[in-house]
Design a protein around this motif. Structure first.
Motif, PDB file in Angstrom:
ATOM      1  N   ALA A 206      31.716  44.858  41.389  1.00 56.64           N
ATOM      2  CA  ALA A 206      30.265  44.515  42.666  1.00 56.64           C
ATOM      3  C   ALA A 206      31.042  45.641  42.879  1.00 56.64           C
ATOM      4  CB  ALA A 206      31.043  43.357  43.273  1.00 56.64           C
ATOM      5  N   ALA A 207      31.490  46.428  43.342  1.00 53.65           N
ATOM      6  CA  ALA A 207      32.246  47.243  44.250  1.00 53.65           C
ATOM      7  C   ALA A 207      31.342  48.377  44.154  1.00 53.65           C
ATOM      8  CB  ALA A 207      33.252  47.269  45.481  1.00 53.65           C
ATOM      9  N   ALA A 208      31.704  48.377  42.916  1.00 55.02           N
ATOM     10  CA  ALA A 208      30.929  50.144  42.704  1.00 55.02           C
ATOM     11  C   ALA A 208      30.150  50.235  42.871  1.00 55.02           C
ATOM     12  CB  ALA A 208      32.059  50.307  41.336  1.00 55.02           C
ATOM     13  N   SER A 209      29.205  49.161  42.088  1.00 51.66           N
ATOM     14  CA  SER A 209      27.839  49.158  42.144  1.00 51.66           C
ATOM     15  C   SER A 209      26.758  49.066  43.045  1.00 51.66           C
ATOM     16  CB  SER A 209      27.511  49.261  41.053  1.00 51.66           C
ATOM     17  OG  SER A 209      27.242  47.348  40.608  1.00 51.66           O
ATOM     18  N   LYS A 210      27.682  48.469  44.524  1.00 47.72           N
ATOM     19  CA  LYS A 210      26.707  47.870  45.355  1.00 47.72           C
ATOM     20  C   LYS A 210      26.144  46.770  45.701  1.00 47.72           C
ATOM     21  CE  LYS A 210      27.018  52.094  47.752  1.00 47.72           C
ATOM     22  NZ  LYS A 210      26.206  53.654  48.342  1.00 47.72           N
ATOM     23  N   ASP A 211      27.101  46.059  44.493  1.00 50.48           N
ATOM     24  CA  ASP A 211      26.139  44.399  44.293  1.00 50.48           C
ATOM     25  C   ASP A 211      27.037  43.459  44.953  1.00 50.48           C
ATOM     26  OD1 ASP A 211      24.012  45.350  42.655  1.00 50.48           O
ATOM     27  OD2 ASP A 211      25.101  45.908  41.370  1.00 50.48           O
ATOM     28  N   ALA A 212      27.235  42.268  44.693  1.00 58.71           N
ATOM     29  CA  ALA A 212      28.100  41.531  45.132  1.00 58.71           C
ATOM     30  C   ALA A 212      28.399  40.300  44.338  1.00 58.71           C
ATOM     31  CB  ALA A 212      27.322  39.942  46.046  1.00 58.71           C
ATOM     32  N   VAL A 213      29.571  39.185  44.759  1.00 57.59           N
ATOM     33  CA  VAL A 213      30.364  37.781  44.230  1.00 57.59           C
ATOM     34  C   VAL A 213      30.010  36.622  45.121  1.00 57.59           C
ATOM     35  CG1 VAL A 213      31.826  39.513  43.183  1.00 57.59           C
ATOM     36  CG2 VAL A 213      32.325  38.527  45.660  1.00 57.59           C
ATOM     37  N   ALA A 214      29.948  36.219  44.193  1.00 57.60           N
ATOM     38  CA  ALA A 214      30.114  34.840  44.720  1.00 57.60           C
ATOM     39  C   ALA A 214      31.046  33.774  43.939  1.00 57.60           C
ATOM     40  CB  ALA A 214      29.171  34.167  43.752  1.00 57.60           C
ATOM     41  N   ASP A 215      32.105  33.621  44.872  1.00 54.12           N
ATOM     42  CA  ASP A 215      33.470  33.176  45.153  1.00 54.12           C
ATOM     43  C   ASP A 215      33.660  31.363  45.334  1.00 54.12           C
ATOM     44  OD1 ASP A 215      36.423  32.692  44.063  1.00 54.12           O
ATOM     45  OD2 ASP A 215      37.445  33.390  46.300  1.00 54.12           O
ATOM     46  N   ALA A 216      32.063  31.105  43.731  1.00 53.98           N
ATOM     47  CA  ALA A 216      32.470  29.762  43.580  1.00 53.98           C
ATOM     48  C   ALA A 216      33.151  29.084  42.819  1.00 53.98           C
ATOM     49  CB  ALA A 216      31.250  29.347  42.206  1.00 53.98           C
TER      50      ALA A 216
END
Length: 301
Positions: A206-216
């Motif tokens: 996510a960091a490399a592609s400028k995306d996101a995470v959801a810490d569900a």
């Protein structure tokens, strides 16, 4: 994908069967999802994620049996809070490579429901990916690579597949490249360190592609220990106020898992046919709400 715990940890971990009990009525289970159509569009693998939409977001949800049981509740939350246009296409027992184009007969996902094919047809603003990290004999596209066999090869392959899946989704989106939200997993009762490492793969991708995470996964973890498995957690204020969500109100705690299933969050008995969870299940609602929060943050809603 669900198997009773006594048949063995291998079958439980395989995530092959995701069936929940027979459908039951209730406002917390969304109506059946519409079928999707697929249309071709120009692709650009280097395009950056599209800016936040000014209208209701289009959300696509892909994943394994955890996504299979979650899909209706997540749709309910996204539609209510974000007015999202929502489609889900989970397949029980799958892993990242199953959604890659070019895997052919080694994949458990048909070509029409590959991630890139769905992106071309639906033009989503966000693609949510939820995968526990399957790598057993039930996932032939992993080519026999398992965490138990070689942790290094497993993580190397999983990292490569996360990158390839991101690239295929980006290429399919073209100038309207969708944002990707990777769902971080909750504790694994069998191999706790594996989930920590898989989550790291998602965070780094996510960091490399400028995306996101959801810490569900944090929402179904002990406050004092993110990666130690537990069957119960203290009831939240919402769960105490809504009958059925605080399963043991006298003790102030709620069940996340059935006694015969240490992995899934649906509190209905298993069936042989994978389907969305038909009963109120606190763990599923907790996961869905955190995913919805992450999608809202990503899309600016």
């Amino acid at each position: 994908m669900r198997r009773p715990w006594f048949v063995g940890a291998l079958l439980t971990g395989a995530l092959l069967l995701a069936g929940c009990g027979d459908p039951a009525s209730g406002r917390d289970v969304a109506a059946p999802l519409p079928e999707t159509t697929h249309q071709r569009a120009a692709a650009s693998p280097t395009a950056a994620p599209s800016p936040p939409p000014t209208t209701a977001p289009v959300v696509l949800y892909l994943g394994d049996s955890l996504a299979m049981e979650n899909q209706n509740v997540l749709g309910q939350e996204l539609r209510r809070d974000l007015r999202a246009r929502y489609t889900s296409a989970p397949y029980s027992g799958t892993t990242l490579c199953d959604y890659l184009e070019g895997t052919g007969e080694r994949s458990l996902v048909p070509d029409t429901d590959k991630a890139a094919a769905l992106v071309r047809g639906l033009r989503p603003d966000v693609v949510v990916l939820q995968f526990w990290g399957n790598s057993w004999g039930y996932t032939p596209c992993m080519d026999g690579i398992t965490y138990a066999g070689s942790r290094e090869r497993y993580l190397e392959r999983y990292t490569a597949d996360a990158r390839r899946l991101t690239e295929q989704i980006a290429a399919a989106g073209g100038a309207r490249r969708p944002a990707i939200v990777w769902v971080l997993q909750g504790p694994d009762p069998m191999t706790p360190e594996r989930v920590r490492l898989v989550n790291r793969v998602y965070e780094e991708q996510a960091a490399a592609s400028k995306d996101a995470v959801a810490d569900a996964g944090r929402a179904v973890s002990l406050a004092s220990d993110r990666y130690t498995w537990t069957r119960h957690l203290p009831c939240t204020a919402y769960e105490r106020a809504h009958p059925g969500y605080c399963t043991e109100p006298g003790r102030g705690r709620t069940a996340l898992h059935r006694d015969d299933d240490h992995l899934h969050f649906c509190l209905a008995p298993t069936t042989s046919t994978p389907k969305p969870c038909p009963v109120r299940s606190p763990g599923i609602l907790r996961l869905a709400r955190e995913i919805t929060r992450a999608v809202a943050e990503r899309t600016g809603h």
